[in-house]
Design a protein around this motif. Structure first.
Motif, short mmCIF file in Angstrom:
data_model
loop_
_atom_site.label_atom_id
_atom_site.label_comp_id
_atom_site.label_asym_id
_atom_site.label_seq_id
_atom_site.Cartn_x
_atom_site.Cartn_y
_atom_site.Cartn_z
N SER A 23 -2.23 1.26 1.82
CA SER A 23 -2.46 0.89 0.42
C SER A 23 -2.77 -0.59 0.18
CB SER A 23 -1.25 1.27 -0.44
OG SER A 23 -1.04 2.65 -0.38
N GLY A 24 -2.56 -1.42 1.17
CA GLY A 24 -2.91 -2.83 1.01
C GLY A 24 -4.40 -3.09 1.18
N ASP A 64 -0.69 -7.62 -0.34
CA ASP A 64 -0.17 -6.25 -0.32
C ASP A 64 -0.18 -5.67 -1.73
OD1 ASP A 64 0.66 -3.95 0.95
OD2 ASP A 64 2.54 -4.77 1.70
N ASP A 65 -0.14 -4.34 -1.80
CA ASP A 65 -0.17 -3.67 -3.10
C ASP A 65 1.16 -3.84 -3.83
OD1 ASP A 65 1.00 -2.02 -1.13
OD2 ASP A 65 0.49 -0.18 -2.19
NA NA Z 1 1.64 -1.42 1.08
#
Ligand code: NA
Ligand code: G4P
Ligand code: NA
Length: 191
Positions: free
Chosen positions: A60-61, A124-125
């Motif tokens: 997800s990053g 990062d998310d």
């Molecule tokens: Na992440």
């Protein structure tokens, strides 16, 4: 970042256990135009830091990291996750414990993609307990690369990640900061 806060208010869902579900624009389906704006904002914040590479952890990053790297005009690296690593001679590795999933993963970056002249921006998310960021900071240390800063899309300010990063003395920029998810309501940090 107002655009992001509005999107979280409109499309985010609070799940039990202080979890913010944003899989309709960040963690599964990705809003590309929003991600472009997120990348632009990270690039604006870190443009004078001499960043040579943007580094994140899969999966997800990758979307926000890619857009930040595009606008900084540098490559993006995503550390890979593994259950556990055996052959590691050509890799920089770190162990990352996830409190939410109660598992440890090794993350790794091939030694070919980092060298001591690099200055990295970590993206990062989510920032929760900061374990993923810790793993990337450890890789940076072993690889002997400087860290220009850390950029986070959504910070859960009521968890321990920010404190850990402040103690490490690294610049942290979070585009949305969540003070509380109590009563299924998103409260942002006001400063
Ligand atoms: Na992440
Ligand atoms: P940490 O890295 O900050 O310590 O995160 P933590 O172990 O607490 O959380 C584990 C995973 O859950 C991480 O993703 C983190 O980004 C994600 N996470 C934490 N809080 C939330 C939340 O409120 N909402 C959402 N959607 N995710 C959250 P990961 O395991 O690295 O997975 P990936 O999605 O990057 O593959
Ligand atoms: Na995640």
């Amino acid at each position: 970042m107002k655009l992001l806060e509005d999107k979280i208010r409109e499309d985010g869902t609070v799940l039990p256990g202080n979890v913010l579900k944003v899989d309709n624009f960040l963690n599964h389906q990705v809003d590309t135009k929003l991600m472009d704006e997120v990348g632009k904002e990270f690039a604006r914040l870190f443009k004078d830091e001499g960043v040579t590479k943007v580094v994140t952890v899969e999966s997800s990053g990758i979307a926000p990291a890619l857009m930040a790297a595009l606008h900084l005009d540098v490559p993006m690296i995503f550390a890979r996750k593994h259950k556990s690593l055996t052959l590691t001679d050509n890799l920089y590795t770190a162990s990352v414990y996830s409190y939410t999933k109660r598992v440890s993963n090794d993350i790794s970056v091939d030694k070919r993609f980092l060298d001591p002249n690099d200055k990295i921006l970590i993206i990062d998310d989510f920032l929760a307990n900061g374990q993923a960021v810790s793993g990337l900071l450890e890789i940076a240390k072993v690889a002997n690369v400087e860290v220009a800063g850390i950029g986070i899309v959504i910070e859960k300010s009521f968890q321990k990640g920010r404190e850990m990063i402040e103690e490490a003395g690294v610049r942290l920029e979070s585009l949305a900061r969540i003070a509380s998810l109590d009563n299924e309501t998103v409260e942002f940090v006001t400063d």
